[in-house]
Design a protein around this motif. Structure first.
Motif, mmCIF file in Angstrom:
data_model
loop_
_atom_site.group_PDB
_atom_site.id
_atom_site.type_symbol
_atom_site.label_atom_id
_atom_site.label_comp_id
_atom_site.label_asym_id
_atom_site.label_seq_id
_atom_site.Cartn_x
_atom_site.Cartn_y
_atom_site.Cartn_z
ATOM 1 N N CYS A 19 0.720 -1.055 0.132
ATOM 2 C CA CYS A 19 -0.058 -0.065 0.113
ATOM 3 C C CYS A 19 0.783 1.289 0.056
ATOM 4 N N CYS A 38 -6.787 5.861 2.819
ATOM 5 C CA CYS A 38 -6.734 5.229 1.592
ATOM 6 C C CYS A 38 -7.000 6.302 0.416
ATOM 7 N N CYS A 41 -6.020 3.726 -4.600
ATOM 8 C CA CYS A 41 -5.033 3.223 -6.130
ATOM 9 C C CYS A 41 -5.319 1.898 -6.450
ATOM 10 N N CYS A 44 -4.008 -2.838 -3.401
ATOM 11 C CA CYS A 44 -4.324 -3.943 -2.569
ATOM 12 C C CYS A 44 -5.260 -5.071 -3.254
HETATM 13 S S1 SF4 Z 1 -6.669 1.175 -2.383
HETATM 14 FE FE1 SF4 Z 1 -5.630 -0.348 -1.153
HETATM 15 S S2 SF4 Z 1 -3.457 -0.138 -1.478
HETATM 16 FE FE2 SF4 Z 1 -4.445 1.697 -2.346
HETATM 17 S S3 SF4 Z 1 -4.403 3.022 -0.609
HETATM 18 FE FE3 SF4 Z 1 -6.423 2.285 -0.446
HETATM 19 S S4 SF4 Z 1 -5.950 0.660 0.870
HETATM 20 FE FE4 SF4 Z 1 -3.845 1.373 0.049
#
Ligand code: SF4
Ligand code: SF4
Length: 121
Positions: A19, A38, A41, A44
């Motif tokens: 992350c 978060c 992106c 994850c």
């Molecule tokens: S989408 Fe997932 S990997 Fe990306 S910032 Fe959010 S929690 Fe982190």
């Protein structure tokens, strides 16, 4: 907002490591996403070997049921009890509330489409 399916998460920690926003931590060997950290992106989702990082669209039925439970709770309040007219008025107010939210979402989507084609920042 992404979320972790606790039933599927094996606690491998891959998402925590990958992350880019440091928005995931482990709690009792299960990954947890910090909503306010978060940046959406999607990494994850991509890196989880168990498909445990899920998309929020899957929660629509759950959220609808939550909204209905809220409406039924209000309808059960003594203020509305045994008064069909007032109950109908309450339901109308809730319908207007969710219609407003729908319009906000629709207009936001329209503005985001413009943003998509704009240099930013
Ligand atoms: S989408 Fe997932 S990997 Fe990306 S910032 Fe959010 S929690 Fe982190
Ligand atoms: S990558 Fe998947 S299985 Fe591993 S800790 Fe994250 S959510 Fe759990």
């Amino acid at each position: 907002m992404p979320w972790i399916n606790k039933e599927s998460c094996t606690g491998c920690g891959t998402c925590v490591d990958e992350c880019p926003a440091g928005a995931i931590y482990m709690e009792n060997d299960v990954a947890v996403i910090k909503d306010d950290g978060c940046i959406r992106c999607g990494i994850c989702h991509d890196v989880c070997p168990e498909d445990a990082a899920r998309h929020d669209g899957e929660r629509i039925p759950e959220e609808v049921q939550s909204n209905l439970a809220y409406a039924k709770k209000l309808l059960g309040h003594e203020y509305y009890a045994n008064d069909k007219t007032m109950q109908k008025q309450l339901v109308g107010r809730l319908q207007r509330f969710f219609t407003k939210n729908k319009k906000v979402a629709e207009q936001t989507i329209e503005q985001l489409e413009i943003l998509k084609n704009t240099e930013y920042p």
